[in-house]
Scaffold this active site. Sequence first.
Site, mmCIF file in Angstrom:
data_model
loop_
_atom_site.group_PDB
_atom_site.id
_atom_site.type_symbol
_atom_site.label_atom_id
_atom_site.label_comp_id
_atom_site.label_asym_id
_atom_site.label_seq_id
_atom_site.Cartn_x
_atom_site.Cartn_y
_atom_site.Cartn_z
ATOM 1 N N SER A 124 64.305 33.804 -38.815
ATOM 2 C CA SER A 124 63.005 33.848 -38.148
ATOM 3 C C SER A 124 62.162 32.649 -38.529
ATOM 4 O O SER A 124 61.149 32.377 -37.911
ATOM 5 C CB SER A 124 62.262 35.116 -38.552
ATOM 6 O OG SER A 124 62.096 35.124 -39.949
ATOM 7 N N HIS A 166 67.146 36.670 -33.117
ATOM 8 C CA HIS A 166 66.461 37.239 -34.287
ATOM 9 C C HIS A 166 66.269 38.747 -34.154
ATOM 10 O O HIS A 166 65.538 39.213 -33.279
ATOM 11 C CB HIS A 166 65.098 36.533 -34.455
ATOM 12 C CG HIS A 166 64.283 37.069 -35.583
ATOM 13 N ND1 HIS A 166 62.933 37.312 -35.488
ATOM 14 C CD2 HIS A 166 64.643 37.418 -36.846
ATOM 15 C CE1 HIS A 166 62.498 37.791 -36.644
ATOM 16 N NE2 HIS A 166 63.506 37.855 -37.471
ATOM 17 N N GLU A 212 64.464 38.659 -30.684
ATOM 18 C CA GLU A 212 63.850 37.440 -30.164
ATOM 19 C C GLU A 212 64.945 36.397 -29.930
ATOM 20 O O GLU A 212 65.710 36.079 -30.846
ATOM 21 C CB GLU A 212 62.808 36.907 -31.155
ATOM 22 C CG GLU A 212 61.580 37.800 -31.253
ATOM 23 C CD GLU A 212 60.574 37.344 -32.305
ATOM 24 O OE1 GLU A 212 59.369 37.477 -32.065
ATOM 25 O OE2 GLU A 212 60.996 36.860 -33.381
ATOM 26 N N ASN A 243 56.958 38.013 -36.078
ATOM 27 C CA ASN A 243 56.635 37.742 -37.486
ATOM 28 C C ASN A 243 55.264 37.094 -37.652
ATOM 29 O O ASN A 243 54.641 37.229 -38.703
ATOM 30 C CB ASN A 243 57.701 36.851 -38.127
ATOM 31 C CG ASN A 243 58.874 37.662 -38.631
ATOM 32 O OD1 ASN A 243 58.925 38.873 -38.444
ATOM 33 N ND2 ASN A 243 59.830 36.991 -39.247
HETATM 34 N N1 3HC Z 1 68.726 51.591 -41.833
HETATM 35 C C1 3HC Z 1 69.193 52.271 -40.770
HETATM 36 N N2 3HC Z 1 68.533 53.267 -40.186
HETATM 37 C C2 3HC Z 1 67.341 53.589 -40.702
HETATM 38 C C3 3HC Z 1 66.790 52.939 -41.807
HETATM 39 C C4 3HC Z 1 67.535 51.888 -42.373
HETATM 40 N N3 3HC Z 1 67.083 51.163 -43.411
HETATM 41 N N4 3HC Z 1 65.595 53.481 -42.083
HETATM 42 C C5 3HC Z 1 65.409 54.442 -41.180
HETATM 43 N N5 3HC Z 1 66.436 54.495 -40.341
HETATM 44 C C6 3HC Z 1 66.614 55.350 -39.188
HETATM 45 C C7 3HC Z 1 67.233 56.576 -39.579
HETATM 46 O O1 3HC Z 1 68.341 56.786 -38.739
HETATM 47 C C8 3HC Z 1 66.170 57.617 -39.357
HETATM 48 O O2 3HC Z 1 66.692 58.699 -38.716
HETATM 49 P P1 3HC Z 1 67.280 59.925 -39.536
HETATM 50 O O3 3HC Z 1 66.264 60.338 -40.533
HETATM 51 O O4 3HC Z 1 67.464 60.874 -38.438
HETATM 52 O O5 3HC Z 1 68.545 59.467 -40.141
HETATM 53 C C9 3HC Z 1 65.177 56.991 -38.400
HETATM 54 O O6 3HC Z 1 65.350 55.579 -38.574
HETATM 55 C C10 3HC Z 1 63.783 57.374 -38.757
HETATM 56 O O7 3HC Z 1 63.624 57.143 -40.128
HETATM 57 P P2 3HC Z 1 62.683 58.002 -41.069
HETATM 58 O O8 3HC Z 1 62.478 59.350 -40.478
HETATM 59 O O9 3HC Z 1 63.233 57.891 -42.449
HETATM 60 O O10 3HC Z 1 61.333 57.209 -41.126
HETATM 61 P P3 3HC Z 1 60.440 56.649 -39.964
HETATM 62 O O11 3HC Z 1 60.294 57.580 -38.836
HETATM 63 O O12 3HC Z 1 59.241 56.095 -40.647
HETATM 64 O O13 3HC Z 1 61.271 55.401 -39.406
HETATM 65 C C11 3HC Z 1 61.462 53.068 -39.538
HETATM 66 C C12 3HC Z 1 61.712 54.392 -40.233
HETATM 67 C C13 3HC Z 1 62.279 52.997 -38.275
HETATM 68 C C14 3HC Z 1 61.901 51.996 -40.503
HETATM 69 C C15 3HC Z 1 59.928 52.988 -39.189
HETATM 70 O O14 3HC Z 1 59.166 53.275 -40.336
HETATM 71 C C16 3HC Z 1 59.508 51.666 -38.670
HETATM 72 O O15 3HC Z 1 59.639 51.373 -37.500
HETATM 73 N N6 3HC Z 1 58.948 50.802 -39.575
HETATM 74 C C17 3HC Z 1 58.536 49.473 -39.231
HETATM 75 C C18 3HC Z 1 59.729 48.569 -39.336
HETATM 76 C C19 3HC Z 1 59.399 47.163 -38.951
HETATM 77 O O16 3HC Z 1 58.278 46.787 -38.662
HETATM 78 N N7 3HC Z 1 60.437 46.320 -38.947
HETATM 79 C C20 3HC Z 1 60.283 44.926 -38.665
HETATM 80 C C21 3HC Z 1 60.224 44.181 -39.939
HETATM 81 S S1 3HC Z 1 60.038 42.449 -39.682
HETATM 82 C C22 3HC Z 1 61.612 41.858 -39.613
HETATM 83 O O17 3HC Z 1 62.574 42.528 -39.800
HETATM 84 C C23 3HC Z 1 61.744 40.415 -39.272
HETATM 85 C C24 3HC Z 1 62.324 39.597 -40.386
HETATM 86 O O18 3HC Z 1 62.464 38.277 -39.938
HETATM 87 C C25 3HC Z 1 61.493 39.611 -41.616
#
Ligand code: 3HC
Length: 288
Positions: free
Chosen positions: A120, A141, A153, A192
């Site tokens: 990214s 990305h 992306e 990001n």
């Molecule tokens: N790996 C795989 N699957 C995951 C996971 C992981 N690390 N964390 C959660 N999940 C899945 C699970 O399958 C879970 O379902 P399950 O409980 O039925 O197994 C489902 O997501 C929902 O998880 P939770 O019930 O534990 O928790 P949430 O409802 O809060 O969801 C989340 C977790 C999807 C991570 C949510 O909190 C979220 O969308 N968070 C924001 C994530 C975000 O912004 N990501 C972008 C980061 S920036 C980036 O990556 C760019 C890079 O360049 C830095």
Amino acid sequence: MDIENLLVIGSGAMGSQIGLVGALAGYDTTIRDVSTTALDKARDALSEQLERNIEKNRTTREDADAAWQRLRFSADLEAVAPEADLVIEAATENLDTKRMIFADLGRLTRSEAILATNSSSIGASQVAAATGRPEKVCNMHFFNPALVMKCVEVVRHAATSQDTIDTVLEVARVMGKSPVLINREIPGFVANRLMGAIRDEALRLRADGIASFEDIDTAAKSALGHPMGPFELMDLVGLDVSYQIRQSTFEETGDPADLPHPDLAAMYERGDYGRKTGKGWYDYETGA
Ligand code: 3HC
């Protein structure tokens, strides 16, 4: 161009999940890492993810088994590179490392293979020359966790061909993702940059003693409807990754305002990277 074979470079949190996304979408996929220990760890984590998908009725046992059959793990780049139609590089966010990887890929893959980087912060233009075919190089990305987050992306640099962009957009759609086309390289692309603006403000508010990081996270979730607060998100993404992204942006712009926040730098130097080390803003060993 028809894509059948994917090669993912790097078996960390991003690379491994991108590999499974590819296999679930029907691509013959190889995850490659220099470290066999990292490959073993990825294999175990992905096998658990697949089991969870079956338990939650997101995948049938049959589809999961078929995806697992399509997924391979290898430390031998020379052996696996010639088969690839599309390579997605998800190694560490370090320009020299990526340049070496792309030089190897340019040499070892077929001339029609597309070479994408999941980075990214490092635009494909910075590694494209090393491949000898810059028109086949772009950023693809994904977001963490890649199995869940829908956005991909797709970023063109000045020399990327339209055919490369169209193919990568199509692969993202086949993976069930919602691709976003970024027309020009800019550090952080779109998502990001949005996340970074919120994170920087959150770090400032905490450093100024306005509110605790826990309360800032609560506000982001309960007032703005974000699924995670900015501090929880830093722990998920990895403070090392957040730090390196800022550092490489600074190296590109030379603007001191782009340097990592001192609190982020201090945690990076201590090795408190978040979930992956058991401690970041939150403590994942004691659950505090
Ligand atoms: N790996 C795989 N699957 C995951 C996971 C992981 N690390 N964390 C959660 N999940 C899945 C699970 O399958 C879970 O379902 P399950 O409980 O039925 O197994 C489902 O997501 C929902 O998880 P939770 O019930 O534990 O928790 P949430 O409802 O809060 O969801 C989340 C977790 C999807 C991570 C949510 O909190 C979220 O969308 N968070 C924001 C994530 C975000 O912004 N990501 C972008 C980061 S920036 C980036 O990556 C760019 C890079 O360049 C830095």
